[in-house]
Each structure stands twice: as structure tokens, then as C-alpha cells.
Design an enzyme around this catalytic site. Sequence first.
Site, PDB file in Angstrom:
ATOM      1  N   LYS A  38       0.626  -1.190  -0.382  1.00 51.00           N
ATOM      2  CA  LYS A  38      -0.003   0.039   0.210  1.00 51.00           C
ATOM      3  C   LYS A  38       0.272   0.997  -0.350  1.00 51.00           C
ATOM      4  O   LYS A  38       1.881   1.726   0.283  1.00 51.00           O
ATOM      5  CB  LYS A  38      -0.894  -0.120   0.941  1.00 51.00           C
ATOM      6  CG  LYS A  38       0.075  -0.031   2.262  1.00 51.00           C
ATOM      7  CD  LYS A  38      -1.276   0.024   3.465  1.00 51.00           C
ATOM      8  CE  LYS A  38      -0.385  -0.114   5.114  1.00 51.00           C
ATOM      9  NZ  LYS A  38      -0.895   0.219   6.130  1.00 51.00           N
ATOM     10  N   ARG A 136      -9.169   0.288  15.708  1.00 49.17           N
ATOM     11  CA  ARG A 136      -9.694   0.720  14.302  1.00 49.17           C
ATOM     12  C   ARG A 136     -10.791   0.598  13.092  1.00 49.17           C
ATOM     13  O   ARG A 136     -12.074   0.698  13.047  1.00 49.17           O
ATOM     14  CB  ARG A 136      -8.393   0.624  13.531  1.00 49.17           C
ATOM     15  CG  ARG A 136      -8.129   1.495  12.670  1.00 49.17           C
ATOM     16  CD  ARG A 136      -6.292   2.244  12.662  1.00 49.17           C
ATOM     17  NE  ARG A 136      -5.941   0.844  11.908  1.00 49.17           N
ATOM     18  CZ  ARG A 136      -4.582   0.648  11.118  1.00 49.17           C
ATOM     19  NH1 ARG A 136      -4.048   1.236  11.137  1.00 49.17           N
ATOM     20  NH2 ARG A 136      -3.947  -1.145  10.967  1.00 49.17           N
ATOM     21  N   TYR A 264      13.226  31.395   4.071  1.00 51.34           N
ATOM     22  CA  TYR A 264      12.462  32.897   4.823  1.00 51.34           C
ATOM     23  C   TYR A 264      12.599  32.735   6.028  1.00 51.34           C
ATOM     24  O   TYR A 264      12.686  31.895   6.945  1.00 51.34           O
ATOM     25  CB  TYR A 264      10.978  31.492   3.748  1.00 51.34           C
ATOM     26  CG  TYR A 264      10.732  31.221   2.571  1.00 51.34           C
ATOM     27  CD1 TYR A 264      10.382  32.398   1.940  1.00 51.34           C
ATOM     28  CD2 TYR A 264      10.987  29.958   2.478  1.00 51.34           C
ATOM     29  CE1 TYR A 264       9.846  32.490   0.375  1.00 51.34           C
ATOM     30  CE2 TYR A 264       9.883  29.948   0.494  1.00 51.34           C
ATOM     31  CZ  TYR A 264      10.605  31.694   0.387  1.00 51.34           C
ATOM     32  OH  TYR A 264       9.467  30.925  -1.489  1.00 51.34           O
ATOM     33  N   MET A 313       9.457  24.861  -0.732  1.00 52.05           N
ATOM     34  CA  MET A 313       8.480  23.869  -0.517  1.00 52.05           C
ATOM     35  C   MET A 313       9.811  22.842  -2.291  1.00 52.05           C
ATOM     36  O   MET A 313       8.968  21.718  -1.832  1.00 52.05           O
ATOM     37  CB  MET A 313       7.395  24.541  -2.323  1.00 52.05           C
ATOM     38  CG  MET A 313       6.845  23.631  -2.674  1.00 52.05           C
ATOM     39  SD  MET A 313       5.724  24.290  -3.804  1.00 52.05           S
ATOM     40  CE  MET A 313       3.923  25.241  -2.510  1.00 52.05           C
TER      41      MET A 313
END
Length: 369
Positions: A38, A136, A264, A313
Site C-alpha cells: 500500500k 480501528r 524564509y 517547497m
Amino acid sequence: MPEAKETVLEIDLGALAHNYRYLRSKIDKEVKFLSVVKAFAYGNDSVIIARKLEELGTDYFAVAYVEEGVHLRKNGITKPILVLHPQFTHFEEIIENCLEPNIYSEKILRSFIQTAERLKQKDYPVHIKFNTGLNRLGFDDHEVQLVRKLTAETSTIKIASVFSHLAASEDWKERDFTVGQIDLFRKMTWELIKDMDREPLLHICNTSGVINYPKAAFSMVRSGIGLYGFGNDKTVDPYLRPVSTLKTIISQIRKLDKGDTVGYNRSFKVEKPTRIATLPVGHADGINRIYGNGRAGVYINGSYAPIAGNVCMDIIMVDVTGIDCHEGDEVIVFGGPHHPVKFAEAGGTISYELITGIQRRVTRKVIPE
């Protein structure tokens, strides 16, 4: 091995084969092996990984969602595929692609039977999930008789397996809880299958279960994270080999003086003459902001370079002061000498989150066995 010329995720099929064989060695030969692929095979490439695992002899695959199973089928994967979290809106697609659903609630069971009847199926394989403490997905203890009744009343489906999921099999402090889960699974399973003509496959062991509770292997085990090189235990990790290595290159190097800032929000403030290298990888590739501001770092020519400032990013900056390196040099983000577990822990997370987060825009490069 040629150096990286861009950001690449190397997928080492030799490491995958090593891990598969190691985990197989922990169980009896007659016990079947289900490989969990998965989440794009835990961030690698589900088709590449599944093809190799078919070659190695895995008996089953598991994915989380239907579209993952369809993708494998379209790329030639033929072994049975268990869909761990199907929704009733995808049941026709499951049948069309010969996928096998996890049946975890009364609503899902009734709905799949209705779909199978409408499509005139007979003995379609399904997998019954019992909840033994993870809380779950799965039927609870008091629902076993309902499952018996509903499955006995139809010939459209057959139970291919009955399974559950251990909550803390890697934690020896939770041994009593884990043993309790195994005992409850045994009790619930016996109540369900005691009058059946054919016993379905039974499985509760995940990777840590295979290693720590091999006597609970029943007739099949499941492994996800172990196949990719992680044992959830520092004593086991040395026996496994991480499959993926994330590499990139140095795009630019600049010299900064005291008082300059980097990135940043000016979060990295230069206190002495410093060399900063810019790398073409960022949080859009899976190296999240949690690793910034010196929490984690990379390796360049064998030397550690901490991340300077915030992760951008598409870019990170690293401090290469005192490191002999040049623009175009290869950088190891994780893998090789820089174990992914250490990288993940530096950011306060786990290997699962790190490796499954590597985005598909990162080029995959296969290293054959």
C-alpha cells in the site's frame, strides 16, 4: 555506482530480496506470506516492488484502497490482492479486477453480498477482519455469530482468510496485551470456522509479530515495513536493509558573512563566515518543514551538513562550512550511511512517515539484485 545528477530515490531490489528472505526465515515453510504494498509500496514504487516480490515467491499482496489494487492489475500483477479498506461504492470495481475485499462491518458484509449476488458471483473470496484491541476496523467479539449467519446463508462469497491486527507487537512492555489479542483472535476464529468444510487462512502477525511472536504465525503472516528495511526495533534493524536511498545534488554554493540570513522568515542567522549549499529537494518532495533549522541534515562527501533555516517547497539549504564540496556534488538525504530512522527521529517522527511521504515527482531509479 554513478552519482546522482538530480533528486532521485534509489530502490535497491537486492535489499528487498534480503529482507523478504530474512522474514521468511522466521516462519515455517508452509506458512504463507502476504506482502503489503500500500501507499505506493511505502513510498517506493508499487509496481516495481510487487513485480520483484512475485518473483521472490510471495503468496499474497495487500493494498489499502481499490485504486491501488487496480493499478497493480493493470501492470500485470497476478497474485491475490487483499484490499484492506474498501468502500461499498467500489465493490463492482473490486470484482471486475479480481481483488479481494476486507469485510470489517455488518454494513460492508451485507453490501458486498448484495453486489456479488447481483453480479452472479459464486464463492467470491473475501477476508473477515476481527477487532481484537486495535479498535480501528473489524467485527467485535459479540458479532461473530452474525458473520457466521450471513456468510452461511449465501453461496456468492467464500471466506478466504480471517485476520486481525496487533496493536503493539514491537513493544515488550505490552506483551500481556499482545498475547491477549492473539488469544482473543484464536477464540473468535474458532467460533466462526468450527463447522466449515474448509479452513480459511488465518493471520494476525505483522512485521513485529513475525519477529517477536512467531508461534502466532497461524497459516499466513503479513509484512509491510519489514520488507522495506525497518524492524521497529533497534536490535532487529541491523538484520534488515533499507530499500530506499534519497539522493540529490548541490545546485549552488554561496559564501555568507556575519549578519546575513538564510531562507524564509530569515530563520537562520549567520554568526561567522559560512558556506551554504542549495539542494533541489523540499517539502513538496516529502522532506517536510519539521526537519528544518538544524533538526536534521544530509551527508556530502562523507560529512554531515545540517539543514539551515526553513525547508522550502522545492529547496533546502545546508551548512557546508568546512566541508570539501562543489556545485554538482552528490548529496545523500537518507540511506546508505545516513539511516532513515535517524533522519526521521531528528524531525520527531517515524520511518513510516518519512518514506511514505516521498512524492512521485521524485525520479525512481532501480538498483537490480
